[in-house]
Design a protein around this motif. Structure first.
Motif, PDB file in Angstrom:
ATOM      1  N   ASN A 207      -4.938  33.074 -60.486  1.00 47.82           N
ATOM      2  CA  ASN A 207      -5.106  33.709 -59.172  1.00 47.82           C
ATOM      3  C   ASN A 207      -4.295  35.001 -59.082  1.00 47.82           C
ATOM      4  O   ASN A 207      -4.774  36.025 -58.573  1.00 47.82           O
ATOM      5  CB  ASN A 207      -4.682  32.753 -58.057  1.00 47.82           C
ATOM      6  N   ASN A 208      -3.071  34.963 -59.595  1.00 45.42           N
ATOM      7  CA  ASN A 208      -2.232  36.169 -59.588  1.00 45.42           C
ATOM      8  C   ASN A 208      -2.813  37.247 -60.494  1.00 45.42           C
ATOM      9  O   ASN A 208      -2.757  38.441 -60.180  1.00 45.42           O
ATOM     10  CB  ASN A 208      -0.812  35.820 -60.029  1.00 45.42           C
ATOM     11  N   ALA A 209      -3.375  36.808 -61.630  1.00 50.47           N
ATOM     12  CA  ALA A 209      -3.972  37.767 -62.559  1.00 50.47           C
ATOM     13  C   ALA A 209      -5.177  38.469 -61.943  1.00 50.47           C
ATOM     14  O   ALA A 209      -5.433  39.649 -62.225  1.00 50.47           O
ATOM     15  CB  ALA A 209      -4.384  37.059 -63.845  1.00 50.47           C
ATOM     16  N   LYS A 210      -5.876  37.763 -61.106  1.00 51.10           N
ATOM     17  CA  LYS A 210      -7.020  38.377 -60.413  1.00 51.10           C
ATOM     18  C   LYS A 210      -6.549  39.388 -59.383  1.00 51.10           C
ATOM     19  O   LYS A 210      -7.122  40.469 -59.238  1.00 51.10           O
ATOM     20  CB  LYS A 210      -7.859  37.287 -59.752  1.00 51.10           C
ATOM     21  N   LYS A 211      -5.471  39.046 -58.674  1.00 53.88           N
ATOM     22  CA  LYS A 211      -4.965  39.923 -57.621  1.00 53.88           C
ATOM     23  C   LYS A 211      -4.339  41.199 -58.177  1.00 53.88           C
ATOM     24  O   LYS A 211      -4.503  42.279 -57.609  1.00 53.88           O
ATOM     25  CB  LYS A 211      -3.934  39.166 -56.764  1.00 53.88           C
ATOM     26  N   ASP A 212      -3.611  41.081 -59.285  1.00 52.22           N
ATOM     27  CA  ASP A 212      -2.890  42.259 -59.788  1.00 52.22           C
ATOM     28  C   ASP A 212      -3.701  43.095 -60.782  1.00 52.22           C
ATOM     29  O   ASP A 212      -3.206  44.085 -61.323  1.00 52.22           O
ATOM     30  CB  ASP A 212      -1.551  41.860 -60.404  1.00 52.22           C
TER      31      ASP A 212
ATOM     32  N   TYR B 128      -4.910  42.249 -63.760  1.00 54.50           N
ATOM     33  CA  TYR B 128      -4.822  41.883 -65.181  1.00 54.50           C
ATOM     34  C   TYR B 128      -6.118  41.217 -65.659  1.00 54.50           C
ATOM     35  O   TYR B 128      -6.609  41.499 -66.760  1.00 54.50           O
ATOM     36  CB  TYR B 128      -3.627  40.961 -65.407  1.00 54.50           C
ATOM     37  N   MET B 129      -6.689  40.351 -64.832  1.00 55.97           N
ATOM     38  CA  MET B 129      -7.926  39.687 -65.207  1.00 55.97           C
ATOM     39  C   MET B 129      -9.053  40.695 -65.430  1.00 55.97           C
ATOM     40  O   MET B 129      -9.804  40.598 -66.410  1.00 55.97           O
ATOM     41  CB  MET B 129      -8.340  38.663 -64.137  1.00 55.97           C
ATOM     42  N   GLN B 130      -9.161  41.674 -64.546  1.00 56.80           N
ATOM     43  CA  GLN B 130     -10.220  42.677 -64.689  1.00 56.80           C
ATOM     44  C   GLN B 130     -10.002  43.503 -65.959  1.00 56.80           C
ATOM     45  O   GLN B 130     -10.969  43.882 -66.636  1.00 56.80           O
ATOM     46  CB  GLN B 130     -10.251  43.588 -63.464  1.00 56.80           C
ATOM     47  N   ARG B 131      -8.757  43.757 -66.293  1.00 55.40           N
ATOM     48  CA  ARG B 131      -8.474  44.509 -67.511  1.00 55.40           C
ATOM     49  C   ARG B 131      -8.952  43.741 -68.747  1.00 55.40           C
ATOM     50  O   ARG B 131      -9.538  44.324 -69.670  1.00 55.40           O
ATOM     51  CB  ARG B 131      -6.979  44.787 -67.615  1.00 55.40           C
ATOM     52  N   LEU B 132      -8.712  42.437 -68.757  1.00 53.11           N
ATOM     53  CA  LEU B 132      -9.199  41.621 -69.868  1.00 53.11           C
ATOM     54  C   LEU B 132     -10.726  41.631 -69.917  1.00 53.11           C
ATOM     55  O   LEU B 132     -11.332  41.739 -70.994  1.00 53.11           O
ATOM     56  CB  LEU B 132      -8.693  40.185 -69.722  1.00 53.11           C
ATOM     57  N   ILE B 133     -11.352  41.518 -68.749  1.00 50.57           N
ATOM     58  CA  ILE B 133     -12.814  41.513 -68.681  1.00 50.57           C
ATOM     59  C   ILE B 133     -13.376  42.829 -69.233  1.00 50.57           C
ATOM     60  O   ILE B 133     -14.360  42.833 -69.989  1.00 50.57           O
ATOM     61  CB  ILE B 133     -13.287  41.291 -67.231  1.00 50.57           C
ATOM     62  N   ASP B 134     -12.746  43.944 -68.890  1.00 50.92           N
ATOM     63  CA  ASP B 134     -13.219  45.246 -69.347  1.00 50.92           C
ATOM     64  C   ASP B 134     -13.129  45.371 -70.872  1.00 50.92           C
ATOM     65  O   ASP B 134     -13.910  46.112 -71.487  1.00 50.92           O
ATOM     66  CB  ASP B 134     -12.416  46.365 -68.694  1.00 50.92           C
ATOM     67  N   MET B 135     -12.174  44.655 -71.480  1.00 54.03           N
ATOM     68  CA  MET B 135     -11.988  44.742 -72.929  1.00 54.03           C
ATOM     69  C   MET B 135     -12.807  43.714 -73.689  1.00 54.03           C
ATOM     70  O   MET B 135     -13.001  43.850 -74.902  1.00 54.03           O
ATOM     71  CB  MET B 135     -10.505  44.551 -73.267  1.00 54.03           C
ATOM     72  N   SER B 136     -13.268  42.697 -73.020  1.00 49.76           N
ATOM     73  CA  SER B 136     -13.893  41.568 -73.708  1.00 49.76           C
ATOM     74  C   SER B 136     -15.395  41.730 -73.845  1.00 49.76           C
ATOM     75  O   SER B 136     -16.014  42.604 -73.228  1.00 49.76           O
ATOM     76  CB  SER B 136     -13.588  40.277 -72.951  1.00 49.76           C
ATOM     77  N   TRP B 137     -15.966  40.878 -74.677  1.00 54.15           N
ATOM     78  CA  TRP B 137     -17.411  40.769 -74.880  1.00 54.15           C
ATOM     79  C   TRP B 137     -18.022  42.050 -75.437  1.00 54.15           C
ATOM     80  O   TRP B 137     -19.212  42.287 -75.305  1.00 54.15           O
ATOM     81  CB  TRP B 137     -18.121  40.339 -73.581  1.00 54.15           C
TER      82      TRP B 137
END
Length: 281
Positions: free
Chosen positions: A162-167, A169-178
């Protein structure tokens, strides 16, 4: 079966220490399991949480003592791990349905929660989906690790995401993945410690993605060299049924590599899966 013997050893440890401080790590060690996984396994098999089971057993023994002795309620509270007579009385009434003082009365109807023992039972009315994946390459995962207290992992890990989504970090991983899909293991990944059996009081939960490019300066890289994985859809349900339904009859046992929680991109079905490192028995 060996897993039944180990579970019952853990229950014997609990029973032998109801009047003293119970070390949750020693319970898991008695079951030859990790402190992280044992509460999940216990809850899946028994239908109640480990802490609730211990509470019920202690209060059951306390009720027996109230009826057969003149022990003070404060002394009884301390004996069974409560800080005060008031906290003991509240727990007693909530669990057994009456006040400790009323339990002394002859003819009073009381509840007793007996000791659990695990035995083989015939089940199978609910199917369990899984598949075996064989990876012929090394998993290279980049991300960041967060310390997690083993006993609080169930609450801490969802908070980390939840914190990773807010700050962001999660979106950054998504942008780099797949970007360069190599297998079905293309997702947001939560790597649970260093091996499937987490025996330490604290472990690192590594939040990242499979990535073959250069490691960003503020991230780390870990590698996992294991080939055979049992993949079970629905992470929450997978943890519940891994030990009770799948592992005992699968012909596999846990390998010395971490389990990986996989959260897939939109429109992927299932939405998430648990990857469990296994080896044939």
């Amino acid at each position: 079966m060996d897993w039944l013997e180990r579970m019952n050893r853990a229950l014997e440890y609990i029973e032998d220490n109801l009047e003293t401080e119970i070390d949750y790590k020693k319970i898991a060690q008695a079951a030859t399991c990790s402190e992280y996984h044992f509460p999940r396994m216990f809850s899946a098999l028994s239908g109640i949480s480990l802490s609730e089971y211990i509470r019920r057993r202690r209060l059951t023994l306390a009720a027996f003592e109230l009826q057969k002795s003149n022990i003070r309620i404060l002394d009884l509270a301390i004996k069974y791990g409560y800080d005060s007579a008031d906290s003991f009385s509240r727990a007693f009434q909530k669990t057994l349905g009456l006040k400790p003082s009323d339990a002394r009365n002859k003819g009073t109807q009381l509840k007793a929660f007996p000791k659990i023992s695990f035995q083989i039972s015939i089940k199978g009315d609910t199917e369990m989906e899984y598949r075996i994946e064989d990876l012929d390459f090394e998993l290279r995962i980049i991300g960041t690790g967060k310390p997690v207290k083993t006993s609080k992992a169930f609450k801490t890990i969802p908070t980390l995401w939840n914190n990773a989504k807010k700050d962001g970090y999660m979106q950054r991983l998504i942008d780099m993945s797949w970007e360069n899909p190599k297998c079905t293991l293309e997702s947001l990944l939560g790597v649970c410690g260093k091996e499937a059996a987490i025996m330490d009081e604290e472990f690192t939960y590594f939040m990242g993605i499979r990535y073959d490019g250069d490691v960003p300066s503020n991230m780390e890289c870990i590698t996992i060299s294991h080939s055979t994985w049992a993949v079970i859809p629905n992470i929450v349900e997978a943890w519940k049924r891994l030990y009770s339904d799948w592992l005992p009859t699968s012909g596999y046992e846990l390998a010395n590599f971490p389990c990986i929680e996989c959260y897939y991109p939109p429109k992927h079905k299932p939405r998430h899966e648990l990857w469990v490192p296994v080896v044939p028995k």
